[in-house]
Structure formats: C-alpha cells, structure tokens
Design an enzyme around this catalytic site. Structure first.
Site, PDB file in Angstrom:
ATOM      1  N   ASP A 178      38.548 -13.087  28.439  1.00 54.12           N
ATOM      2  CA  ASP A 178      39.005 -12.634  29.757  1.00 54.12           C
ATOM      3  C   ASP A 178      40.475 -12.965  30.026  1.00 54.12           C
ATOM      4  O   ASP A 178      40.893 -14.122  29.942  1.00 54.12           O
ATOM      5  CB  ASP A 178      38.118 -13.326  30.797  1.00 54.12           C
ATOM      6  CG  ASP A 178      38.227 -12.726  32.183  1.00 54.12           C
ATOM      7  OD1 ASP A 178      39.327 -12.302  32.569  1.00 54.12           O
ATOM      8  OD2 ASP A 178      37.199 -12.697  32.878  1.00 54.12           O
ATOM      9  N   SER A 211      40.372  -8.321  33.872  1.00 54.72           N
ATOM     10  CA  SER A 211      38.943  -8.536  34.048  1.00 54.72           C
ATOM     11  C   SER A 211      38.338  -7.387  34.863  1.00 54.72           C
ATOM     12  O   SER A 211      38.465  -6.228  34.460  1.00 54.72           O
ATOM     13  CB  SER A 211      38.693  -9.901  34.691  1.00 54.72           C
ATOM     14  OG  SER A 211      37.365 -10.331  34.483  1.00 54.72           O
TER      15      SER A 211
END
Length: 324
Positions: free
Chosen positions: A208, A44
């Site tokens: 993610d 991320s």
C-alpha cells in the site's frame, strides 16, 4: 487555461465512500467534472476512485454504485463492475496487524537508510516488513481487470505504492517507472501490509502506497498546475484521545500539511477536503466495513455542501470549473 490536479487519499472501503460524497457535491452543486482534470494521484482506495474516474465514471455514478442505487444512463462501466462478485473482507484491526511478526530488513533497505536518510521513512519501511496478509487484493479487484484496456489511460493517472525490498515509494504511471497493467498497479497501491498479500510486479513485492503517505500530494509539485484539490479520508482533526486511530489521523494530517506547504511554495494553490468530527464518527474505525456506506456518503455530502459555501472555497472552485 486553468490546470487542475486531483489527489485522492487512502482509507479503504470507507474512504471510497467519502470520496464519492465529496465529489458528488462538487459535481452536482458546482459543475466540477473530476474526469477532466489534468492529473489524478491515487493512493490505496484513492487509486480505485481515480481509475474509475479515468475510465469515464461520473461522481454521481460513483456514489450510486457505492450505495447500490440506480445508475445513470452513462453508467455502463459501473454496471459491469456491479455484476462481478466481491469477496467479503474480515474486519480491519490495525492493532492486530502491528502484532504480526516482521521480516528482517534486506540489504537494499539498509543501504537506502544509510545512503539517503533524508528520504528514508522508518514507519513505511517497518510496515513493508510486516508478514504477508491473508486476503488477496487482486481477487478483490477482479472487475477492474475485466475493464482494463490495452494501454494505461491517456489522461494523467499516477498510482502510488511502496516497494517491499527497500521501502521506497513507486509512482506507477509516471515516466521512468515500471510498465504494469493498470489493475496490478491499483492492487499494489491497495495492498495494506499484514492484511492483504503483497502484489508481485516484475518479481518484486509491492504494498500500500499509504504507508509512505495517505495522500502523496507533493508528487504534483512542479507539474505546472494552478490548483490541486485533495480529498483525504484519513486526515482531519481528531482531538487528542490516547488511541491508535487518533494518532493515525494526526500523523496523516501532519504529512498532508507538509505536502500542501510544498505545493503552495511551488506556486500551486490547494484545496483540502478531510472529514470533520461528525463524519469521522459515522466512518468509524473499521475502514473495510461496508455497514454504513450510505450514511458516510450522506454525511460527507452534507458537510461538503456546507464547506463549499465558504467564500475562499467557492473562489477556488470557480477556478477549477472556469474556462479551460
């Protein structure tokens, strides 16, 4: 020769600021050059920080860029990024995301849950099934596309994302994974389910990597590293308040502890930097907010400075900055 790995965890815009503050201390006070480590794992927000390091950006310029301060004479990459407009982001409210409708799991996800239950993470699978978000992460990262070179960085860079169809973690940059442009791998790693739209790569949607683990540090197990430094903005003791954010930090801390045990059991020493109570208070609960980035860098800089005075920490950092 000392072989060092660097793990950069998720945490949004706020997490990037935390990375910058910690790395700035390690570089300025201890001479640690994060650009020269053997391997970087980014998840991320950590995938953005890791990519910038591999593009040659120093910790000093990472911090300066975050707070819009003057860059060093070597800050050409960050000057280029600074000229690219970045769309504004709406406040991040995880509770509203969890209230969004979910898709039904597909055949691949059900099959994986039944045939490999020890690898299946229900939370990751559930997050992957959230309705697509309204923000375009690829547009947010347009500057990275402009900087992209033809090939993936020669130095080790592993970027973690989760494949929607089966909830499985995919580590881009690692042998055996799909070849993909760097900016798309980073975008996939940052595509928070329900907030950003999934990123399509070779006809598959990715979200993610933090839904599998905010750090994914254990993928460095067996890499022959002597030391792994983990910077985890989403971990850290948060007490026992009965709210979502405290529960999320406890979950991230438990996952990281498990990953650290796996690394240590494989003979790799570890050093973890995670925000304490004061830093968490400054960071707040909106990980997409740019409102307090200078304060976050300042607080993480001060707290990391105190941390590296600990004899055990300083000993490990001498290993990281020693010959080789």
């Amino acid at each position: 020769m000392t072989r060092v790995g660097l793990v950069l965890g998720g945490g949004g815009v706020v997490g990037q600021a935390y990375h910058s503050g910690v790395l700035a201390v390690l570089e300025h006070d201890l001479g640690f050059d994060a650009r020269r480590v053997e391997a970087v794992v980014g998840t991320s927000a950590g995938s953005i920080t890791g990519t910038l390091l591999r593009l040659g950006v120093s910790a000093e310029d990472l911090a300066a860029w975050t707070v819009k301060a003057p860059l060093s004479g070597d800050g050409a990459v960050m000057r280029s990024i600074a000229t690219t407009p970045v769309p504004e982001l709406a406040p991040f409210d995880p509770l509203s995301l969890l209230r969004r409708p979910m898709r039904l799991p597909g055949r691949r996800m059900v099959q994986r849950a039944l045939t490999r239950p020890w690898q299946f993470r229900p939370l990751a699978a559930g997050m992957a099934l959230l309705a697509p978000g309204r923000h375009d992460i690829v547009a947010q990262l347009a500057a990275l596309r402009e900087l992209e070179q033809t090939d993936w960085p020669a130095a080790g860079l592993w970027i973690c994302a989760v494949r929607q169809r089966d909830g499985r973690r995919v580590v881009f940059g690692r042998p055996g994974t799909p070849e993909v442009p760097l900016h798309l791998a980073v975008a996939a790693s940052c595509a928070v389910p329900g907030y950003f739209a999934p990123v399509e790569i070779d006809g598959r949607g990715y979200v993610d990597g933090g839904v599998h683990s905010p750090t994914n540090a254990a993928i460095l197990r067996g890499s022959g590293l002597d030391l792994v430094i983990v910077i985890s903005p989403m971990s850290g003791s948060a007490g026992w308040r009965p709210d979502f954010y405290t529960a999320a930090r406890r979950h991230a801390t438990r996952l990281l502890a498990r990953e650290v045990r796996a690394l240590e059991a494989a003979g790799t020493r570890t050093l973890v930097f995670a925000p304490g109570a004061t830093e968490q208070q400054v960071m707040g609960n909106d990980m997409m907010s740019r409102a307090r980035l200078p304060e976050i860098i300042q607080e993480s800089f001060l707290e990391t400075g105190r941390r590296v005075a600990d004899p055990r920490v300083s000993e490990l950092m001498r290993l990281a900055t020693g010959p080789g």
